[in-house]
Design a protein around this motif. Structure first.
Motif, PDB file in Angstrom:
ATOM      1  N   LYS A 112      29.371   5.016 -33.505  1.00  0.00           N
ATOM      2  CA  LYS A 112      30.826   4.609 -32.874  1.00  0.00           C
ATOM      3  C   LYS A 112      31.259   5.998 -32.561  1.00  0.00           C
ATOM      4  O   LYS A 112      31.439   7.007 -32.821  1.00  0.00           O
ATOM      5  CB  LYS A 112      31.776   4.176 -33.086  1.00  0.00           C
ATOM      6  CG  LYS A 112      33.103   3.532 -32.385  1.00  0.00           C
ATOM      7  CD  LYS A 112      33.944   2.828 -32.806  1.00  0.00           C
ATOM      8  CE  LYS A 112      35.074   2.453 -32.084  1.00  0.00           C
ATOM      9  NZ  LYS A 112      36.342   1.466 -32.348  1.00  0.00           N
ATOM     10  N   VAL A 113      31.444   6.255 -30.575  1.00  0.00           N
ATOM     11  CA  VAL A 113      31.608   7.042 -30.021  1.00  0.00           C
ATOM     12  C   VAL A 113      33.064   7.609 -29.971  1.00  0.00           C
ATOM     13  O   VAL A 113      34.291   6.014 -29.475  1.00  0.00           O
ATOM     14  CB  VAL A 113      30.834   7.157 -28.415  1.00  0.00           C
ATOM     15  CG1 VAL A 113      31.740   8.379 -27.985  1.00  0.00           C
ATOM     16  CG2 VAL A 113      29.821   7.390 -29.088  1.00  0.00           C
ATOM     17  N   GLN A 114      34.032   8.066 -30.695  1.00  0.00           N
ATOM     18  CA  GLN A 114      35.076   8.165 -30.585  1.00  0.00           C
ATOM     19  C   GLN A 114      35.973   8.600 -29.263  1.00  0.00           C
ATOM     20  O   GLN A 114      35.817   9.512 -29.462  1.00  0.00           O
ATOM     21  CB  GLN A 114      35.950   9.061 -31.485  1.00  0.00           C
ATOM     22  CG  GLN A 114      34.969   8.679 -32.714  1.00  0.00           C
ATOM     23  CD  GLN A 114      36.167   7.380 -33.318  1.00  0.00           C
ATOM     24  OE1 GLN A 114      36.687   6.569 -32.725  1.00  0.00           O
ATOM     25  NE2 GLN A 114      35.147   6.679 -34.244  1.00  0.00           N
ATOM     26  N   THR A 115      36.325   7.401 -28.127  1.00  0.00           N
ATOM     27  CA  THR A 115      36.443   8.391 -27.133  1.00  0.00           C
ATOM     28  C   THR A 115      37.025   6.399 -26.422  1.00  0.00           C
ATOM     29  O   THR A 115      36.170   6.085 -26.378  1.00  0.00           O
ATOM     30  CB  THR A 115      35.499   8.960 -26.207  1.00  0.00           C
ATOM     31  OG1 THR A 115      36.801   8.516 -24.627  1.00  0.00           O
ATOM     32  CG2 THR A 115      34.984   8.265 -25.517  1.00  0.00           C
ATOM     33  N   MET A 116      38.390   6.665 -25.249  1.00  0.00           N
ATOM     34  CA  MET A 116      38.138   5.672 -24.342  1.00  0.00           C
ATOM     35  C   MET A 116      37.180   6.045 -23.183  1.00  0.00           C
ATOM     36  O   MET A 116      37.367   4.908 -21.938  1.00  0.00           O
ATOM     37  CB  MET A 116      39.299   5.264 -24.024  1.00  0.00           C
ATOM     38  CG  MET A 116      40.513   5.296 -25.455  1.00  0.00           C
ATOM     39  SD  MET A 116      40.555   3.527 -26.516  1.00  0.00           S
ATOM     40  CE  MET A 116      40.283   2.189 -25.419  1.00  0.00           C
ATOM     41  N   LYS A 160      30.834  -1.688 -27.018  1.00  0.00           N
ATOM     42  CA  LYS A 160      31.747  -0.470 -26.557  1.00  0.00           C
ATOM     43  C   LYS A 160      31.516   0.366 -27.393  1.00  0.00           C
ATOM     44  O   LYS A 160      31.814   0.455 -28.358  1.00  0.00           O
ATOM     45  CB  LYS A 160      33.020  -1.131 -25.945  1.00  0.00           C
ATOM     46  CG  LYS A 160      33.632   0.009 -24.943  1.00  0.00           C
ATOM     47  CD  LYS A 160      34.940  -0.065 -24.152  1.00  0.00           C
ATOM     48  CE  LYS A 160      35.599   1.017 -23.336  1.00  0.00           C
ATOM     49  NZ  LYS A 160      35.135   1.887 -22.384  1.00  0.00           N
ATOM     50  N   ASN A 161      30.822   1.641 -26.971  1.00  0.00           N
ATOM     51  CA  ASN A 161      30.448   2.578 -28.068  1.00  0.00           C
ATOM     52  C   ASN A 161      30.435   2.050 -29.071  1.00  0.00           C
ATOM     53  O   ASN A 161      30.761   3.262 -30.110  1.00  0.00           O
ATOM     54  CB  ASN A 161      32.559   3.589 -28.121  1.00  0.00           C
ATOM     55  CG  ASN A 161      32.707   3.715 -26.878  1.00  0.00           C
ATOM     56  OD1 ASN A 161      32.003   3.241 -26.122  1.00  0.00           O
ATOM     57  ND2 ASN A 161      34.022   4.524 -26.353  1.00  0.00           N
ATOM     58  N   ASP A 188      29.021  14.914 -26.069  1.00  0.00           N
ATOM     59  CA  ASP A 188      29.490  15.566 -24.958  1.00  0.00           C
ATOM     60  C   ASP A 188      31.301  16.058 -25.252  1.00  0.00           C
ATOM     61  O   ASP A 188      31.958  15.130 -24.643  1.00  0.00           O
ATOM     62  CB  ASP A 188      29.277  14.298 -23.743  1.00  0.00           C
ATOM     63  CG  ASP A 188      30.002  14.818 -22.459  1.00  0.00           C
ATOM     64  OD1 ASP A 188      29.674  15.975 -22.079  1.00  0.00           O
ATOM     65  OD2 ASP A 188      30.045  13.463 -21.356  1.00  0.00           O
ATOM     66  N   LYS A 189      31.355  16.565 -26.396  1.00  0.00           N
ATOM     67  CA  LYS A 189      33.043  16.701 -26.443  1.00  0.00           C
ATOM     68  C   LYS A 189      33.679  15.332 -27.619  1.00  0.00           C
ATOM     69  O   LYS A 189      34.494  15.455 -27.686  1.00  0.00           O
ATOM     70  CB  LYS A 189      33.990  17.016 -25.787  1.00  0.00           C
ATOM     71  CG  LYS A 189      33.040  18.377 -24.934  1.00  0.00           C
ATOM     72  CD  LYS A 189      34.171  19.222 -23.921  1.00  0.00           C
ATOM     73  CE  LYS A 189      33.562  20.142 -22.459  1.00  0.00           C
ATOM     74  NZ  LYS A 189      34.412  20.545 -21.802  1.00  0.00           N
ATOM     75  N   TYR A 190      32.724  14.231 -27.617  1.00  0.00           N
ATOM     76  CA  TYR A 190      33.694  13.468 -28.630  1.00  0.00           C
ATOM     77  C   TYR A 190      32.668  13.766 -30.075  1.00  0.00           C
ATOM     78  O   TYR A 190      31.523  13.880 -30.216  1.00  0.00           O
ATOM     79  CB  TYR A 190      32.852  11.975 -28.036  1.00  0.00           C
ATOM     80  CG  TYR A 190      33.224  12.382 -26.327  1.00  0.00           C
ATOM     81  CD1 TYR A 190      35.069  12.377 -26.232  1.00  0.00           C
ATOM     82  CD2 TYR A 190      32.819  12.190 -25.386  1.00  0.00           C
ATOM     83  CE1 TYR A 190      35.266  12.642 -24.849  1.00  0.00           C
ATOM     84  CE2 TYR A 190      33.705  12.048 -23.902  1.00  0.00           C
ATOM     85  CZ  TYR A 190      34.664  12.357 -24.113  1.00  0.00           C
ATOM     86  OH  TYR A 190      35.158  12.234 -22.062  1.00  0.00           O
ATOM     87  N   ILE A 191      33.110  13.169 -31.518  1.00  0.00           N
ATOM     88  CA  ILE A 191      32.709  12.703 -32.305  1.00  0.00           C
ATOM     89  C   ILE A 191      31.491  10.886 -32.086  1.00  0.00           C
ATOM     90  O   ILE A 191      33.055  10.037 -31.757  1.00  0.00           O
ATOM     91  CB  ILE A 191      33.705  12.773 -33.409  1.00  0.00           C
ATOM     92  CG1 ILE A 191      34.294  14.516 -33.518  1.00  0.00           C
ATOM     93  CG2 ILE A 191      33.511  12.190 -34.954  1.00  0.00           C
ATOM     94  CD1 ILE A 191      35.853  14.372 -34.565  1.00  0.00           C
ATOM     95  N   MET A 192      30.942  11.477 -32.612  1.00  0.00           N
ATOM     96  CA  MET A 192      30.321   9.952 -33.028  1.00  0.00           C
ATOM     97  C   MET A 192      30.511   9.531 -35.047  1.00  0.00           C
ATOM     98  O   MET A 192      29.930  11.036 -35.443  1.00  0.00           O
ATOM     99  CB  MET A 192      29.126  10.258 -32.699  1.00  0.00           C
ATOM    100  CG  MET A 192      28.140   8.469 -33.015  1.00  0.00           C
ATOM    101  SD  MET A 192      26.567   8.429 -32.886  1.00  0.00           S
ATOM    102  CE  MET A 192      26.765   7.780 -31.145  1.00  0.00           C
ATOM    103  N   SER A 193      31.224   8.949 -34.890  1.00  0.00           N
ATOM    104  CA  SER A 193      31.706   8.786 -36.857  1.00  0.00           C
ATOM    105  C   SER A 193      30.042   7.327 -36.837  1.00  0.00           C
ATOM    106  O   SER A 193      29.815   6.565 -36.258  1.00  0.00           O
ATOM    107  CB  SER A 193      32.563   7.597 -36.748  1.00  0.00           C
ATOM    108  OG  SER A 193      33.702   8.526 -36.206  1.00  0.00           O
TER     109      SER A 193
END
Length: 125
Positions: free
Chosen positions: A34-38, A67-68, A92-97
């Motif tokens: 999961k990409v941790q961004t909205m 979604k994500n 792209d500066k987002y963490i993927m859990s």
């Protein structure tokens, strides 16, 4: 005449029959990410970047399932463990859990409240 079941949910993708024919999830070499961004981001770019960065010797398949939310199906447990050991993954500066999908578990039930980060864990508030 065919029966219409409506839209397919991400959980339907993982409804796999076990060897005895019972419904379940025999996929034990699967990570859910999961990409941790909205914010919006380039999904194709993410999958291509992860393919190159993960680069497991036995290979894997990846796809978007929500979604994500993404699935990464590995061919060997060693490859999957290696990918998990290299967390955190950034795109792209987002963490993927990443979380391992347990036997019988559905992707929608996977909890993404923390990610290993260095010597500790990053908790999302």
């Amino acid at each position: 005449m065919t029966e219409s079941r409506g839209p397919v949910s991400m959980d339907d993708i993982f409804q796999i029959e076990d060897e005895d024919g019972a419904p379940g999830n025999s996929s034990t070499l699967c990570l859910i990410g999961k990409v941790q961004t909205m914010k919006n981001f380039n999904t194709f770019g993410l999958l291509e970047t992860m393919r190159r960065a993960m680069n497991p010797p036995m290979g894997f398949t990846a796809c978007k399932i929500g979604k994500n939310l993404f699935s990464f199906q590995f061919c060997s447990s060693q490859d999957m463990k290696e990918v998990l050991s290299r967390e955190p993954w950034l795109f792209d500066k987002y963490i993927m859990s990443l979380k391992e999908l347990g036997r019988g578990e559905q992707p929608s039930t996977v909890c993404f409240d923390s990610t290993p980060f260095g010597y500790g864990s990053m908790t999302y508030l």
